[in-house]
Scaffold this active site. Structure first.
Site, PDB file in Angstrom:
ATOM      1  NE  ARG A 197       8.727 -19.827   3.793  1.00 33.48           N
ATOM      2  CZ  ARG A 197       8.130 -19.526   4.890  1.00 33.48           C
ATOM      3  NH1 ARG A 197       7.993 -20.491   5.623  1.00 33.48           N
ATOM      4  NH2 ARG A 197       7.991 -18.270   5.476  1.00 33.48           N
ATOM      5  CD  GLN A 229       6.735 -14.984   3.641  1.00 34.89           C
ATOM      6  OE1 GLN A 229       7.477 -16.123   4.031  1.00 34.89           O
ATOM      7  NE2 GLN A 229       5.359 -15.153   3.553  1.00 34.89           N
ATOM      8  CB  SER A 262       4.940 -16.381   7.964  1.00 35.08           C
ATOM      9  OG  SER A 262       6.282 -17.094   7.833  1.00 35.08           O
ATOM     10  CG  LEU A 263       3.350 -22.235   6.286  1.00 35.37           C
ATOM     11  CD1 LEU A 263       4.130 -22.666   5.167  1.00 35.37           C
ATOM     12  CD2 LEU A 263       2.973 -23.236   7.444  1.00 35.37           C
ATOM     13  CG  HIS A 311       9.549 -13.894   9.566  1.00 37.14           C
ATOM     14  ND1 HIS A 311       9.320 -13.845   8.169  1.00 37.14           N
ATOM     15  CD2 HIS A 311       8.630 -14.710  10.165  1.00 37.14           C
ATOM     16  CE1 HIS A 311       8.508 -14.831   7.805  1.00 37.14           C
ATOM     17  NE2 HIS A 311       8.056 -15.417   9.067  1.00 37.14           N
ATOM     18  CD  GLN A 324       7.199 -23.165  11.827  1.00 34.87           C
ATOM     19  OE1 GLN A 324       7.687 -23.050  10.707  1.00 34.87           O
ATOM     20  NE2 GLN A 324       8.231 -23.814  12.743  1.00 34.87           N
TER      21      GLN A 324
END
Length: 316
Positions: free
Chosen positions: A116, A249, A91-92, A200, A11
């Site tokens: 999510r 995560q 991440s994503l 995060h 993202q």
């Protein structure tokens, strides 16, 4: 091309128009966008190509949009014979790696990341949390700044992106104090980011709990291509590790610098960034330079970039 890793953005890489020229040139890309739209009951093609930007920027829309764009480009590379011996995503982007490795299907992944995104967005009330980028300050002095700033609330490392580029996340007052302390400690730049939630960090643990329930309903396979996880910067060894890794995560640091370092140590020489943006390629070059290693980093976000990759492969 040997010793190749596919890496996928997260993202923040999104922009109106991403993926458009691939859909115009390749039927397989068009099919991915159609599959995505059908899976989440949203015109993903219109969202990515036309916006409006404020809709694309909504986390629950951004995440499936980036995943779709990345997979649409990935399928073209695969159809032209490109493959990898390892994969990772920021991440994503880790979800795109899991699709590449056949751990989860694309349909399941795009439905999952839409949820999510919503869980992450809804977990912390607007105005409570934020994030900041800290440039030009090493880990240890920054961690010392965070310890001092915790008198004002939660503040943690969100992303270890590359040497000298770290993102922090947490409650507004604590993050603001950490930014001031980082500047005093010698950071070249320390700025609050225009984000909608503190990603995060431990404030998002509840979002991970919700995601776990959805993950447990999916068919998850053993990786067919080694996937390097954000949480441990290690290779995912079996399907049984997937759910704990993806749950953690959401609320733990993204160890991107460590992941790339490990991949270089494992012999990866060519990194192909697949999806919108070119940030990962930049991070990879900085990480390799610090390690004194020579690697190639290609960013494939448009057809022109893909053509240049083909020329490089052919030695033109």
């Amino acid at each position: 091309m040997k010793n190749v890793a596919f890496v996928f953005p997260g993202q923040g890489a999104q922009y109106v128009g991403m993926g458009k020229d691939f859909v115009e040139h390749f039927r397989i890309s068009k099919e991915i966008f159609l599959e995505s739209s059908d899976a989440i009951h949203l015109d993903v093609e219109k969202l990515c190509f036309e916006g409006p930007e404020n809709e694309l920027m909504k986390t629950e829309n951004t995440q499936p949009a980036i995943l779709t764009t990345s997979v649409a480009i990935l399928k073209v590379l695969e159809s032209e014979g490109f493959d990898c011996s390892m994969t990772a995503g920021l991440s994503l982007g880790e979800y795109t790696s899991l699709v590449k490795s056949n751990v989860i299907t694309f349909k399941d992944a795009v439905q999952l990341v839409k949820k999510r995104g919503k869980y992450m967005q809804d977990e912390v009330p607007e105005g409570v949390g934020t994030m900041a980028a800290i440039l030009g300050l090493d880990r240890e002095p920054l961690e010392s700044c965070l310890e001092k700033a915790k008198i004002n609330g939660i503040v943690e490392i969100a992303n270890y992106n590359s040497p000298g580029q770290i993102v922090i996340s947490g409650e507004v007052k604590a993050v603001e104090m950490a930014v001031d302390l980082a500047r005093e400690a010698g950071a070249k730049k320390a700025v609050i980011l225009p984000v909608s939630a503190p990603f995060h960090c431990s404030l998002l643990k509840g979002a991970g709990v919700k995601l776990k329930k959805d993950l447990e309903l999916l068919k998850i396979n053993d990786p067919q291509v080694p996937v390097v996880t954000n949480v441990e910067a290690k290779i995912l060894t079996s399907r049984f590790k997937v759910i704990p890794s993806l749950v953690e995560q959401i609320s733990k640091s993204v160890l991107w610098e460590d992941s790339i370092s490990m991949m270089i140590n494992e012999g990866i020489e060519n990194f192909i960034e697949i999806g919108p943006g070119k940030a990962l390629g930049s991070f990879i070059k900085k990480i390799a330079k610090i390690k004194g290693k020579k690697v190639n980093a290609f960013s494939i976000e448009d057809v022109q970039g893909f053509k240049e990759l083909i020329k490089t492969e052919m030695g033109v």
